[in-house]
Design an enzyme around this catalytic site. Structure first.
Site, short mmCIF file in Angstrom:
data_model
loop_
_atom_site.label_atom_id
_atom_site.label_comp_id
_atom_site.label_asym_id
_atom_site.label_seq_id
_atom_site.Cartn_x
_atom_site.Cartn_y
_atom_site.Cartn_z
N LYS A 102 1.80 4.77 1.53
CA LYS A 102 1.80 5.46 3.07
C LYS A 102 1.25 6.82 2.79
CE LYS A 102 3.91 5.48 7.78
NZ LYS A 102 3.31 6.80 7.98
N LYS A 154 9.95 3.90 3.91
CA LYS A 154 9.99 5.21 3.73
C LYS A 154 10.73 5.68 2.31
CE LYS A 154 7.82 7.21 7.35
NZ LYS A 154 8.67 8.08 8.26
N CYS A 178 30.63 35.59 -20.64
CA CYS A 178 31.35 36.37 -21.79
C CYS A 178 31.76 37.69 -21.64
CB CYS A 178 30.21 36.28 -23.16
SG CYS A 178 28.96 37.28 -22.80
N CYS A 228 22.03 38.50 -19.72
CA CYS A 228 23.50 38.75 -20.28
C CYS A 228 22.96 39.32 -21.66
CB CYS A 228 24.06 37.30 -20.49
SG CYS A 228 25.47 37.71 -21.88
N TYR A 235 -7.38 1.94 5.16
CA TYR A 235 -6.45 0.97 4.69
C TYR A 235 -6.39 -0.32 5.76
CZ TYR A 235 -4.42 3.91 8.71
OH TYR A 235 -4.22 4.75 9.80
N CYS A 294 28.29 39.84 -17.62
CA CYS A 294 27.98 38.30 -17.68
C CYS A 294 29.28 37.65 -17.27
CB CYS A 294 27.65 38.13 -19.32
SG CYS A 294 27.69 36.16 -19.56
N ASP A 309 0.27 10.69 3.70
CA ASP A 309 0.74 11.62 4.59
C ASP A 309 -0.40 12.45 5.23
OD1 ASP A 309 2.49 12.75 6.22
OD2 ASP A 309 3.60 13.85 4.66
N CYS A 357 27.73 34.88 -26.36
CA CYS A 357 28.04 34.24 -25.08
C CYS A 357 27.99 32.63 -25.22
CB CYS A 357 27.00 34.85 -24.23
SG CYS A 357 26.93 34.11 -22.64
N GLU A 370 0.96 -1.25 -0.19
CA GLU A 370 0.17 -0.04 0.06
C GLU A 370 0.70 1.30 -0.24
OE1 GLU A 370 -2.40 -0.33 3.50
OE2 GLU A 370 -2.84 -2.52 3.13
#
Ligand code: IVH
Length: 675
Positions: A117, A316, A417, A432, A227, A414, A119, A438, A115
């Site tokens: 789990k 887990k 470049c 840039c 469950y 930049c 949360d 570049c 199954e």
């Protein structure tokens, strides 16, 4: 007036129908009727109950709205304790779990029910004679809080069990949770009402369930998956966990569709992997998978240790958030020229991999979270998503830690470049301006340059560009024209024939037009239409490269922003160099400089309506503007021309009524020279 027999039986019929459709919707996930029809049944029942209040019963589906607030939750004892789960971390621990189970049972291999789990929060639902009499939180496992009024508001919880074959008393164990979409909806509504938003779906679900005013719970999009079972008396349940879940479903409960019976340890690992791969697409949070020995007689033989059964284990997923230290903030340049701040981290395991970098997105995000070098931070990595810094643990900040400023950090340049880096007003990103030169943007720039509507170099696709750039065979787009046959044949998966074809296509592309060439340069915001206007207005490349912003703005559809982008582009010496080199490689026919007075749509007001199949509306607008038109949004007697695409509606009708000229898409394409 008291209810007639007829009314009574209608109310009963409605309740049965509603219960049936609830079952189809929640337990089977297979509704038979549209939501609107279901709502109509509910409304009919509501109005009958309003007229005849004596017919209202506590298990009527109308009673899910919640009632007046209570002072506190009463304490209730579970019929059977609510156990917790032992955890297994890593393959070894799961292997050990399976080995212990087999040893105790003296079995070779065991079936498990696998199954997810979920949360959320564990809740026990108690049914007596088929009626929901109590909902309780887990509490300490022996005693929990009575949240009956609240669980009744959850539509996926049946108020009555289906059929007549059920034990006199049954406790159904389930997890109350919120889906991602429910969570987003709730937070959006909270924001709208200026109320606090929730950090995650789990907190939102917990907050919703533990409301003393069940009317508030009713507004929270809570749902459940069942469950297991607790106490059962006055009847029997099936002999395996898997069949029990199928049985619960038949009784009207919602069971996760991910439940599966697996055989032996190997299939457990397979299930874990499969769910892990789909985890991000489930639409709700899970933090692992659960394996339960399937046979209930085996479960009984295995028993429990300190409130956790020996027959079940939670395997887990690795945690998606971790704490670590941010050692430095660097700046990276992406393919589109955006400068992104990146956190360098002390290596930490998050979501199953070691993370050393995380994105900080942009300056605004850095400011909002106030992230500084040396900080202790929480890092998150979910699925394939790039790891990010979620927040800073401010208490751990060292004295003297300085705020980070991206532009200052790169000295307005930049880092790849050396071209100027800029942040425009109203924009979060720093970019840039190097465009063509570049290295970070090179592949993208070349791909665009070669594309069909630009230089149209067929065969120069992204895979070849990757190789050319990675092997430094092409540094700028100008280098395309110096490629030779031997170089191309040397590339991976490049047959002689394809190399020859590509060379031929490169040759062909040398004969182009000025608009195509301008568009191919990839200047920001210079699309095809703008390129065309520029070409028409200036007639050649040279005057464009020299034009100041004011001169550029004289072009019909160019405003101050685009003018600045163009000026900026040609101000970068690297870009100028490439343009100069290209000018020697390619040629275009001279353009008769058109004076604005000569533009075909000069001073004409044009309206676009409906959808065009050949281009986006914005592109069409640009094209029209390049021809001198003024494009407006509504038809009036001042409109000169309406261009009607597919599914044109009221604007077309209005134009016809006013006698305005209307043309279709074909005629429009001819007009802009695209026919
Ligand atoms: S069975 C037999 N199955 O996990 C042991 N629990 O750590 C009882 N949970 O309190 C729990 N999904 O809130 C079981 N498929 C699942 C579950 C699940 C989530 C939660 C539940 C429980 C906690 C135990």
């Amino acid at each position: 007036m008291s209810a007639s027999k007829q009314v009574r039986s209608r109310v009963e019929a409605l309740r049965q129908q509603i219960a049936h459709h609830n079952y189809r919707y929640y337990a089977l996930d297979d509704p038979e009727i549209p939501d609107a029809e279901f709502d109509a049944l509910m409304r009919e029942l509501e109005s009958l109950e309003a007229e005849y209040p004596e017919l209202i019963t506590p298990d009527s589906p109308t009673q899910r709205v919640g009632g007046a607030p209570s002072e506190a939750f009463a304490e209730v004892e579970h019929g059977e304790p609510m156990l917790s789960l032992a955890n297994a971390f890593g393959e070894q621990e799961l292997t050990d779990f399976d080995r212990r189970v087999r040893e105790r049972l003296d079995a070779d291999e065991v079936d498990y029910t696998a199954e997810t789990k979920l949360d959320g929060l564990a809740v026990s639902l108690r049914y007596e004679n088929g009626e929901l009499v109590r909902g309780a939180t887990r509490g300490d496992g022996i005693r929990g809080e009575d949240v009956t009024a609240n669980v009744k508001t959850i539509k996926a919880v049946p108020l009555k069990l289906r059929g007549s074959e059920y034990p006199r008393v049954i406790e159904v164990r389930c997890e109350v949770f919120m889906t991602h979409s429910g969570f987003e909806r709730l937070n959006a509504a909270q924001r709208k009402k200026d109320l606090k938003t929730f950090a995650n779906p789990r907190n939102a679900a917990a907050g919703g369930l533990r409301q003393l005013d069940s009317r508030i719970t009713a507004e929270r999009p809570l749902t459940v998956f069942c469950y297991g079972v607790g106490q059962i008396s006055g009847g029997d349940a099936p002999d395996t966990q898997y069949e029990r879940l199928q049985w619960l479903k038949k009784l009207g409960h919602r069971v996760s569709p991910e439940v599966k019976r697996v055989h032996g340890l190997k299939e457990c690992f397979k299930y874990y992997e499969e769910i892990g791969n789909r985890r991000d697409k489930l639409g709700y949070d899970i933090d692992g998978v659960v394996f339960k020995v399937d046979r209930v007689d085996y479960q009984d033989r295995l028993g429990q240790v300190s409130r956790a059964p020996r027959w079940a284990v939670a395997y887990k997923f690795p945690a998606q958030e971790q704490t670590t230290r941010l050692t430095a903030i660097d700046v990276q340049v992406g393919r589109t020229g955006i400068l992104t701040p990146v956190a360098r981290l002390e290596p930490v395991r998050v979501g199953g991999v070691t993370v050393t970098n995380a994105t900080l997105h942009n300056q605004d995000e850095i400011d909002r979270k106030d992230v500084r070098a040396g900080d202790t931070v929480i890092v998150r990595r979910a699925g394939d998503v790039i790891p990010e810094v979620v927040s800073v643990i401010k208490e751990k900040r060292r004295k003297g830690a300085k705020r980070f400023n991206l532009l200052k950090h790169v000295k307005n340049k930049c880092p790849v470049c050396g071209s100027e880096a800029l942040r425009e007003e109203g924009e979060a990103a720093v970019r840039c301006t190097g465009g063509l030169v570049c290295a970070a943007q090179r592949k993208q720039a070349i791909f665009h340059f070669a594309s069909r509507r630009a230089m149209d170099i067929e065969g120069l696709g992204i895979k070849i560009i990757d190789q050319l750039v990675d092997n430094e065979l092409v540094k700028t787009v100008a280098d395309i024209y110096t490629l030779d046959r031997d170089t191309l044949i040397g590339l991976e998966r490049m047959a002689e024939k394809s190399a020859d074809n590509l060379l031929e296509n490169i040759e062909k592309s040398r004969d182009t037009t000025l608009p195509r060439f301008l568009y191919a340069l990839g200047i920001r915001d210079v699309g095809e239409a703008t390129a065309q206007s520029l070409a028409l207005h200036f007639g050649d490349l040279d005057p464009i490269m020299k034009a100041d912003e004011e001169a550029l703005q004289e072009v019909p559809d160019i405003g101050p922003i685009v003018a600045a982008h163009i000026r900026h582009f040609f101000d970068q010496p690297e870009n100028r160099q490439v343009a100069d080199r290209l000018r020697k490689e390619v040629r275009w026919p001279k353009i008769e400089k058109k004076r604005e007075e000569d533009l075909p749509l000069k001073d004409k007001t044009v309206v676009l309506t409906g959808t065009l199949s050949s281009m986006e509306r914005n592109q069409a607008k640009e094209r029209l503007m390049a021809l001198g038109a003024k494009v407006t949004g509504s038809v009036s007697k001042n409109t000169d021309l309406v261009i009607a695409g597919e599914k044109a509606g009221s604007k077309l009708t209005k134009a016809e009524k006013l006698g305005v000229e209307v043309i279709d898409e074909d005629a429009f394409l001819k007009m802009i020279g695209n026919g």
